[in-house]
Design a protein around this motif. Structure first.
Motif, mmCIF file in Angstrom:
data_model
loop_
_atom_site.group_PDB
_atom_site.id
_atom_site.type_symbol
_atom_site.label_atom_id
_atom_site.label_comp_id
_atom_site.label_asym_id
_atom_site.label_seq_id
_atom_site.Cartn_x
_atom_site.Cartn_y
_atom_site.Cartn_z
ATOM 1 N N VAL A 10 29.984 -24.174 -22.224
ATOM 2 C CA VAL A 10 29.142 -23.016 -22.963
ATOM 3 C C VAL A 10 28.905 -21.936 -22.069
ATOM 4 O O VAL A 10 28.004 -21.067 -21.908
ATOM 5 C CB VAL A 10 27.890 -23.744 -23.520
ATOM 6 C CG1 VAL A 10 27.751 -24.704 -24.524
ATOM 7 C CG2 VAL A 10 27.003 -24.265 -22.329
ATOM 8 N N GLY A 11 29.860 -21.643 -20.921
ATOM 9 C CA GLY A 11 29.823 -20.619 -20.192
ATOM 10 C C GLY A 11 28.960 -20.728 -19.193
ATOM 11 O O GLY A 11 27.928 -21.540 -19.053
ATOM 12 N N PRO A 12 28.768 -19.487 -18.415
ATOM 13 C CA PRO A 12 27.799 -19.515 -17.283
ATOM 14 C C PRO A 12 26.279 -19.417 -17.789
ATOM 15 O O PRO A 12 25.304 -19.406 -16.879
ATOM 16 C CB PRO A 12 28.295 -18.131 -16.516
ATOM 17 C CG PRO A 12 29.034 -17.362 -17.306
ATOM 18 C CD PRO A 12 29.596 -18.447 -18.368
ATOM 19 N N GLY A 13 26.114 -18.720 -18.722
ATOM 20 C CA GLY A 13 24.498 -18.499 -19.150
ATOM 21 C C GLY A 13 24.431 -17.638 -20.282
ATOM 22 O O GLY A 13 23.382 -17.793 -21.117
ATOM 23 N N HIS A 14 25.159 -16.488 -20.497
ATOM 24 C CA HIS A 14 25.075 -15.643 -21.453
ATOM 25 C C HIS A 14 25.499 -15.982 -22.776
ATOM 26 O O HIS A 14 26.662 -16.316 -22.798
ATOM 27 C CB HIS A 14 25.708 -14.167 -20.859
ATOM 28 C CG HIS A 14 25.095 -13.271 -21.785
ATOM 29 N ND1 HIS A 14 25.403 -12.665 -22.896
ATOM 30 C CD2 HIS A 14 24.173 -11.896 -21.477
ATOM 31 C CE1 HIS A 14 24.601 -11.586 -23.309
ATOM 32 N NE2 HIS A 14 23.977 -11.253 -22.449
ATOM 33 N N PRO A 15 24.630 -15.602 -23.809
ATOM 34 C CA PRO A 15 24.871 -16.204 -25.265
ATOM 35 C C PRO A 15 26.381 -15.408 -25.561
ATOM 36 O O PRO A 15 27.064 -16.238 -26.281
ATOM 37 C CB PRO A 15 23.827 -15.984 -26.095
ATOM 38 C CG PRO A 15 22.918 -15.306 -25.130
ATOM 39 C CD PRO A 15 23.282 -15.176 -23.823
ATOM 40 N N GLY A 81 29.579 -23.559 -18.058
ATOM 41 C CA GLY A 81 30.876 -23.009 -17.645
ATOM 42 C C GLY A 81 31.860 -23.493 -18.346
ATOM 43 O O GLY A 81 32.037 -23.653 -19.727
ATOM 44 N N ASP A 82 33.032 -24.141 -17.713
ATOM 45 C CA ASP A 82 34.043 -24.744 -18.366
ATOM 46 C C ASP A 82 33.887 -26.464 -18.158
ATOM 47 O O ASP A 82 33.457 -26.752 -17.029
ATOM 48 C CB ASP A 82 35.249 -24.229 -17.381
ATOM 49 C CG ASP A 82 36.714 -25.045 -18.236
ATOM 50 O OD1 ASP A 82 37.121 -24.480 -19.055
ATOM 51 O OD2 ASP A 82 36.969 -26.185 -17.939
ATOM 52 N N PRO A 83 34.369 -27.172 -19.155
ATOM 53 C CA PRO A 83 33.991 -28.538 -18.933
ATOM 54 C C PRO A 83 34.918 -29.216 -17.930
ATOM 55 O O PRO A 83 34.610 -30.517 -17.760
ATOM 56 C CB PRO A 83 34.086 -29.129 -20.497
ATOM 57 C CG PRO A 83 35.074 -28.047 -21.389
ATOM 58 C CD PRO A 83 34.823 -26.704 -20.547
ATOM 59 N N GLY A 84 36.074 -28.589 -17.752
ATOM 60 C CA GLY A 84 37.002 -29.214 -16.817
ATOM 61 C C GLY A 84 36.793 -28.925 -15.471
ATOM 62 O O GLY A 84 37.540 -29.295 -14.342
ATOM 63 N N VAL A 85 35.722 -28.018 -15.130
ATOM 64 C CA VAL A 85 35.484 -27.637 -13.915
ATOM 65 C C VAL A 85 34.194 -28.339 -13.035
ATOM 66 O O VAL A 85 33.251 -27.835 -13.524
ATOM 67 C CB VAL A 85 35.306 -26.132 -13.521
ATOM 68 C CG1 VAL A 85 35.285 -25.565 -12.251
ATOM 69 C CG2 VAL A 85 36.903 -25.408 -14.130
ATOM 70 N N VAL A 110 39.084 -31.148 -25.998
ATOM 71 C CA VAL A 110 38.220 -30.496 -24.933
ATOM 72 C C VAL A 110 38.383 -28.877 -25.043
ATOM 73 O O VAL A 110 39.315 -28.305 -25.315
ATOM 74 C CB VAL A 110 38.877 -30.567 -23.528
ATOM 75 C CG1 VAL A 110 38.146 -29.929 -22.191
ATOM 76 C CG2 VAL A 110 38.929 -32.281 -23.209
ATOM 77 N N VAL A 111 37.003 -28.120 -25.190
ATOM 78 C CA VAL A 111 37.197 -26.867 -25.491
ATOM 79 C C VAL A 111 36.592 -26.078 -24.278
ATOM 80 O O VAL A 111 35.698 -26.307 -23.856
ATOM 81 C CB VAL A 111 36.081 -26.511 -26.438
ATOM 82 C CG1 VAL A 111 35.893 -24.925 -26.935
ATOM 83 C CG2 VAL A 111 36.161 -27.502 -27.863
ATOM 84 N N PRO A 112 37.575 -25.151 -23.722
ATOM 85 C CA PRO A 112 37.598 -24.471 -22.601
ATOM 86 C C PRO A 112 36.285 -23.342 -22.595
ATOM 87 O O PRO A 112 36.001 -22.906 -23.728
ATOM 88 C CB PRO A 112 38.761 -23.890 -22.215
ATOM 89 C CG PRO A 112 39.543 -23.638 -23.616
ATOM 90 C CD PRO A 112 38.668 -24.868 -24.471
ATOM 91 N N GLY A 113 35.735 -23.169 -21.510
ATOM 92 C CA GLY A 113 34.492 -22.171 -21.401
ATOM 93 C C GLY A 113 34.793 -21.314 -20.174
ATOM 94 O O GLY A 113 35.755 -21.502 -19.463
ATOM 95 N N ILE A 114 34.101 -20.225 -20.108
ATOM 96 C CA ILE A 114 34.159 -19.383 -19.085
ATOM 97 C C ILE A 114 33.259 -19.903 -17.783
ATOM 98 O O ILE A 114 32.427 -20.271 -17.928
ATOM 99 C CB ILE A 114 33.547 -17.934 -19.152
ATOM 100 C CG1 ILE A 114 34.279 -17.176 -20.651
ATOM 101 C CG2 ILE A 114 33.381 -17.156 -17.886
ATOM 102 C CD1 ILE A 114 33.674 -16.096 -21.014
ATOM 103 N N SER A 115 34.249 -20.016 -16.942
ATOM 104 C CA SER A 115 33.745 -20.830 -15.577
ATOM 105 C C SER A 115 32.817 -19.983 -14.705
ATOM 106 O O SER A 115 33.122 -18.474 -14.795
ATOM 107 C CB SER A 115 34.808 -21.342 -14.830
ATOM 108 O OG SER A 115 34.317 -22.368 -13.691
ATOM 109 N N VAL A 120 31.247 -14.519 -11.984
ATOM 110 C CA VAL A 120 30.808 -13.719 -10.692
ATOM 111 C C VAL A 120 31.855 -12.826 -10.209
ATOM 112 O O VAL A 120 31.381 -11.624 -9.945
ATOM 113 C CB VAL A 120 30.573 -14.913 -9.561
ATOM 114 C CG1 VAL A 120 30.369 -14.168 -8.350
ATOM 115 C CG2 VAL A 120 29.509 -15.869 -9.820
ATOM 116 N N ALA A 121 33.142 -13.187 -10.101
ATOM 117 C CA ALA A 121 34.040 -12.484 -10.046
ATOM 118 C C ALA A 121 34.108 -11.001 -10.697
ATOM 119 O O ALA A 121 34.119 -10.151 -10.407
ATOM 120 C CB ALA A 121 35.611 -13.015 -10.132
ATOM 121 N N ALA A 122 33.895 -11.211 -11.985
ATOM 122 C CA ALA A 122 33.868 -10.009 -13.153
ATOM 123 C C ALA A 122 32.791 -9.156 -12.676
ATOM 124 O O ALA A 122 32.996 -7.852 -12.859
ATOM 125 C CB ALA A 122 33.754 -10.401 -14.386
#
Ligand SMILES: C[S@@+](CC[C@H](N)C(=O)[O-])C[C@H]1O[C@@H](n2cnc3c(N)ncnc32)[C@H](O)[C@@H]1O
Length: 253
Positions: A10-15, A81-85, A110-115, A120-122
Motif C-alpha cells: 500500500v505504498g509508504p503512506g500517502h493515499p 511499501g512494496d510487499p516483496g521488500v 503479489v501486487v507491487p507497491g511504491i517502496s 524518500v529518494a524522490a
C-alpha cells in the motif's frame, strides 16, 4: 475450489501512492490481514473483515491467509511499501514452500507497491540514480556480523545504500555502529538522507554529511540513504537542495 491470496503493497503512506491494482485487490477481498497501522490506512466496505496482528507474526499471518484461501475465500495480505521488500510476500511464499500439499492449489497474486526508498529518494531528487544496494539493519533475522560485512562490501564497491529498519527501541545502537564503520570507508562529505514517514502528515526529510550524521535523526519510520563518492548535494536559489547520483560513473581523479 481454491480461493485467492493477494499480497498487496500500500505504498509508504500517502493515499495517492497506492496503485489502482492494489485498490482493486483490496476491494475484491472478503478479509484483509496485516499489521494494524497498515490496515488503518484502508477504508473497508461493510462486508470486509479486518484481521490485525502483530508485525512479528508474519508466518502465522501468512498461514491464516492461505488457510482461508484454501477454503475458498479471497483474502488480501497487506504490507506497507512494496510487499516483496522486507515484507509479507516472502512469508507467504515460504509458507507455500513448506506446506506445498496444503497450499499448492491456492491462487497467489503479489501486487507491487511504491517502496519507502523510492519515496524518500524522490523527495530529494535522485540519490539512487546509479547502482545501489538495499539492506535492512535489523539483526532480528540475521546476525549483526553479516550486516556489517555486507555494509562494508557494498560501500567499498561504490554502491549507494538504502537502509531500512535503521533503529528501534529494541535495537538502539545498530545505526550508530553502522554509521561509524561506514565513515571509515567513505569520505566524511558523503551525503546522507534521513527520510522519515515520507508521504504522511508527520514527514521529515533531512540531508547531512556522513561526518555529521547522527543516529538520533532516525526512528523506525525512517529510511536512510547513504550516497557514494559521486553523489552530489546541490544548493538552489529559494528552493530546497537536491541530491542526486549521476547516471555516468566517473573515476575519481
Ligand atoms: C518492515 S520494513 C517494510 C518496508 C516496506 N515493505 C517498503 O517497501 O517500504 C519497515 C521500514 O520501512 C521504512 N519505511 C516504511 N515506510 C516509510 C516511510 N513512509 N518513510 C520512510 N521510511 C519508511 C522504514 O525503514 C521502516 O523501518
Amino acid at each position: 475450489m481454491s480461493g485467492t491470496v493477494y499480497v498487496v503493497g500500500v505504498g509508504p503512506g500517502h493515499p495517492d501512492q497506492i496503485t489502482p491494482e492494489a485498490l482493486a485487490a483490496i476491494g475484491a477481498a472478503t478479509a484483509l490481514l496485516g499489521y494494524g497501522p497498515y490496515l488503518d490506512r484502508l477504508v473497508l466496505g461493510p462486508g470486509q473483515e479486518r484481521v490485525a496482528s502483530d508485525n512479528r507474526e508474519e508466518l502465522d499471518r501468512a498461514r491464516e491467509a492461505l488457510d482461508r484461501a484454501a477454503a475458498g475465500e479471497t483474502v488480501c495480505v497487506v504490507s506497507g511499501g512494496d510487499p516483496g521488500v522486507f515484507a509479507m510476500a516472502a512469508a507467504v511464499c515460504e509458507a507455500i514452500d513448506t506446506d506445498g500439499e496444503r497450499y499448492g492449489a491456492v491462487n497467489l497474486t503479489v501486487v507491487p507497491g511504491i517502496s519507502a526508498m523510492l519515496a524518500v529518494a524522490a523527495r530529494v531528487g535522485a540519490p539512487l540514480g546509479h547502482d545501489f544496494c538495499v539492506m535492512s539493519l535489523s539483526n532480528n533475522l540475521k546476525p549483526w556480523t553479516v550486516i556489517t560485512d555486507r555494509l562494508r562490501a557494498a560501500a567499498r564497491a561504490g554502491f549507494a545504500l538504502a537502509l531500512y529498519n535503521p533503529i528501534s527501541r529494541a535495537r538502539p545502537w545498530q545505526l550508530g555502529e553502522a554509521l561509524d564503520l561506514l565513515r571509515g570507508d567513505l569520505g566524511g562529505e558523503t551525503v546522507v538522507v534521513f527520510g522519515r514517514a515520507v508521504g504522511r502528515p508527520d514527514e521529515r526529510v533531512r540531508i547531512s554529511t556522513i561526518a555529521a550524521a547522527r543516529p538520533e535523526r532516525a526512528d523506525m519510520a525512517t529510511c536512510v540513504i547513504i550516497g557514494t563518492a559521486q553523489t552530489r548535494r546541490v544548493a538552489r536559489d529559494g528552493q530546497p537542495d537536491i541530491v542526486y547520483t549521476p547516471r555516468f560513473h566517473r573515476e575519481p581523479s
